[in-house]
Design an enzyme around this catalytic site. Sequence first.
Site, PDB file in Angstrom:
ATOM      1  N   GLY A  49      46.541  38.567  31.761  1.00 24.39           N
ATOM      2  CA  GLY A  49      46.982  38.932  32.677  1.00 24.39           C
ATOM      3  C   GLY A  49      46.355  38.397  33.893  1.00 24.39           C
ATOM      4  O   GLY A  49      45.069  37.232  33.765  1.00 24.39           O
ATOM      5  N   GLU A  50      46.136  38.279  35.254  1.00 18.46           N
ATOM      6  CA  GLU A  50      45.477  37.166  35.984  1.00 18.46           C
ATOM      7  C   GLU A  50      45.360  38.765  37.772  1.00 18.46           C
ATOM      8  O   GLU A  50      46.673  39.010  37.315  1.00 18.46           O
ATOM      9  CB  GLU A  50      46.380  35.807  36.524  1.00 18.46           C
ATOM     10  CG  GLU A  50      45.836  34.885  37.276  1.00 18.46           C
ATOM     11  CD  GLU A  50      46.174  33.855  38.116  1.00 18.46           C
ATOM     12  OE1 GLU A  50      46.225  33.348  38.571  1.00 18.46           O
ATOM     13  OE2 GLU A  50      47.539  33.894  36.948  1.00 18.46           O
ATOM     14  N   SER A  52      42.790  39.226  40.690  1.00 16.89           N
ATOM     15  CA  SER A  52      41.513  38.627  41.967  1.00 16.89           C
ATOM     16  C   SER A  52      40.738  38.341  41.590  1.00 16.89           C
ATOM     17  O   SER A  52      39.922  37.143  42.278  1.00 16.89           O
ATOM     18  CB  SER A  52      41.862  39.529  43.274  1.00 16.89           C
ATOM     19  OG  SER A  52      41.007  40.232  42.676  1.00 16.89           O
ATOM     20  N   PHE A  53      39.859  38.920  40.742  1.00 14.89           N
ATOM     21  CA  PHE A  53      39.226  38.248  40.417  1.00 14.89           C
ATOM     22  C   PHE A  53      39.248  37.439  39.135  1.00 14.89           C
ATOM     23  O   PHE A  53      37.979  36.112  39.495  1.00 14.89           O
ATOM     24  CB  PHE A  53      38.586  39.210  39.201  1.00 14.89           C
ATOM     25  CG  PHE A  53      39.313  39.685  38.302  1.00 14.89           C
ATOM     26  CD1 PHE A  53      39.645  38.820  36.835  1.00 14.89           C
ATOM     27  CD2 PHE A  53      40.478  40.622  38.791  1.00 14.89           C
ATOM     28  CE1 PHE A  53      39.966  39.021  35.901  1.00 14.89           C
ATOM     29  CE2 PHE A  53      41.232  41.121  36.817  1.00 14.89           C
ATOM     30  CZ  PHE A  53      41.163  40.288  35.812  1.00 14.89           C
ATOM     31  N   GLY A  54      39.849  36.495  39.114  1.00  8.99           N
ATOM     32  CA  GLY A  54      40.019  35.543  37.806  1.00  8.99           C
ATOM     33  C   GLY A  54      40.856  35.744  36.701  1.00  8.99           C
ATOM     34  O   GLY A  54      42.825  36.645  37.196  1.00  8.99           O
ATOM     35  N   ASP A 163      37.604  53.832  41.046  1.00  6.84           N
ATOM     36  CA  ASP A 163      38.573  52.945  41.337  1.00  6.84           C
ATOM     37  C   ASP A 163      39.426  52.972  39.886  1.00  6.84           C
ATOM     38  O   ASP A 163      40.301  52.374  38.891  1.00  6.84           O
ATOM     39  CB  ASP A 163      38.690  51.371  41.273  1.00  6.84           C
ATOM     40  CG  ASP A 163      39.802  50.627  41.307  1.00  6.84           C
ATOM     41  OD1 ASP A 163      40.494  51.493  42.243  1.00  6.84           O
ATOM     42  OD2 ASP A 163      40.035  49.649  41.341  1.00  6.84           O
TER      43      ASP A 163
END
EC number: 2.7.11.1
Length: 513
Positions: A49-50, A52-54, A163
């Site tokens: 997966g991808e 915002s963090f990387g 979260d």
Amino acid sequence: MVRLFRSGSNPKEIDISQPNSLVHKVHVDLDLNWSSGGETSFEIQEKLGEGSFGSVYRAIHKSSNTSIAIKEFEIFEANDVEPISKEIQILKKCNNPYVVSYFGSIMLKNKYWILMDYCSLSSFNDIMQSIGKTFKEKEISLILQQSLLGLVYLHSKQIIHRDIKSANILLDETGQVKIADFGVSQQIQSTFSKGSIAGTPYWMAPEILNQTDYNNKIDVWSLGIVAIELADGEPPLSEVNPMRAMYMIGRRPPPTFKDPKKWSPEFVSFVDKCLTKDINERWSPSQLLDHPFIKSAKPDALKELTQMAIKLKSKKRKSIGPSVSPKQQPNDNNNNNNNNKPQFLSKLLNNNSNSSNDIGETTSGSVIYKPNVFSGSIDTGSVVIHNTITSNNNDSGSVVLNSNTVINRSKPLPPPPSYESVILNDKLKQQQQQQQQSNQQTTTTTTKQNTIKNKFNTISNTIKCNTILVQDKTLEIIQKTPMKNLDERNQKIVLYSTLGLILVLSVFFKFFK
């Protein structure tokens, strides 16, 4: 040299965690940093997966043939390491079967790896998208039970996750549920902690949005939203812009199912206990474990779902092949693996973010607002961030913050472009402006021509109609006035006048046509 040993094989090694009955022991320093060159001990198998963090990858530890997950971060400047270190400090404190295990970290030249448990079936959000339907009540009961056990453990360590959502609750092939992603988690020193707004809008507790004192029960509220999400397929207010939803959550009554009659009274009661707006009246994770809905959970309730998810995962892997070649480095920019996301999540995740001093950098797809940044207008329902009003009609899912657009995600900024590329961009910009001006002039001219043509057509049609009418009226007059009653002179006047009028109108009509 990096190794993983079975329990008791080397008492001098450091125990990290115990996933799947395997004790992972590695050569690390006191901060659990792996020795240099540790990255060569892994073989990258696929991109999971991808965000915002990387990116997250599945890798094989060569010497033990053990699958692990590698969470990779791009590092552009020194302060990019701070949020990563924060997540690592949280992970280091955790050793529980219901929480993702941390094996260590590797610092490379321009990237940072966090080595963690590999949960092969991904998150319940991904599973829900893969199977194309929501979960059964008995499945939800066990998912929530194991999630509560994870929360009880985290809260015992004075850790607030902040979260909790279905995308951060994972499932492995054994049917084990694990809480993941501690990018916005917080270590608290006291019972109550008044701080920044953090998390993902639809799952945020009202006390966070109202910026009042809160405690670890904010995770319980989020879990209640997860319960609705697993049952209905999406969280409440998912059709609303995220910022508008944040305003509404703090001021509306607690949400519930789309159709509560579809679910058992015990399930509805459980959600009500989670979504009590008064934080003092809201049940704790320990209390919820004794709720009839949770106590009714069957240990094998996820067996069928797990088998189905395994088959779908295997089928998908065969159809698309490995998304990362074993010889490629994890940060290869050519690798893409777009996860299926619900439409409401695309509002939050499918945009590029800009940096802001009022938005905290995180290692998750969530946002942190600094204290006293957020306030709501009761009259208009707008959201005010440092005196900047964000319209309720903003459908992009972005936040207008001091004239900057900030998406609900954070990402290190890329290095500045070279001087040559800046000049080239300026030239391209000038050419684009000239082309736009030319297009505007052409459009204006065409519009004027079309307007004149339309007017002429209207006049022509009018004249045509009137000409026919005049001809008819003239013939009618002639017929009513017998020519024999007129002298020769008047007969010629009538005849020539009629013919002349018809001729003039015909020429006029032909000209405009």
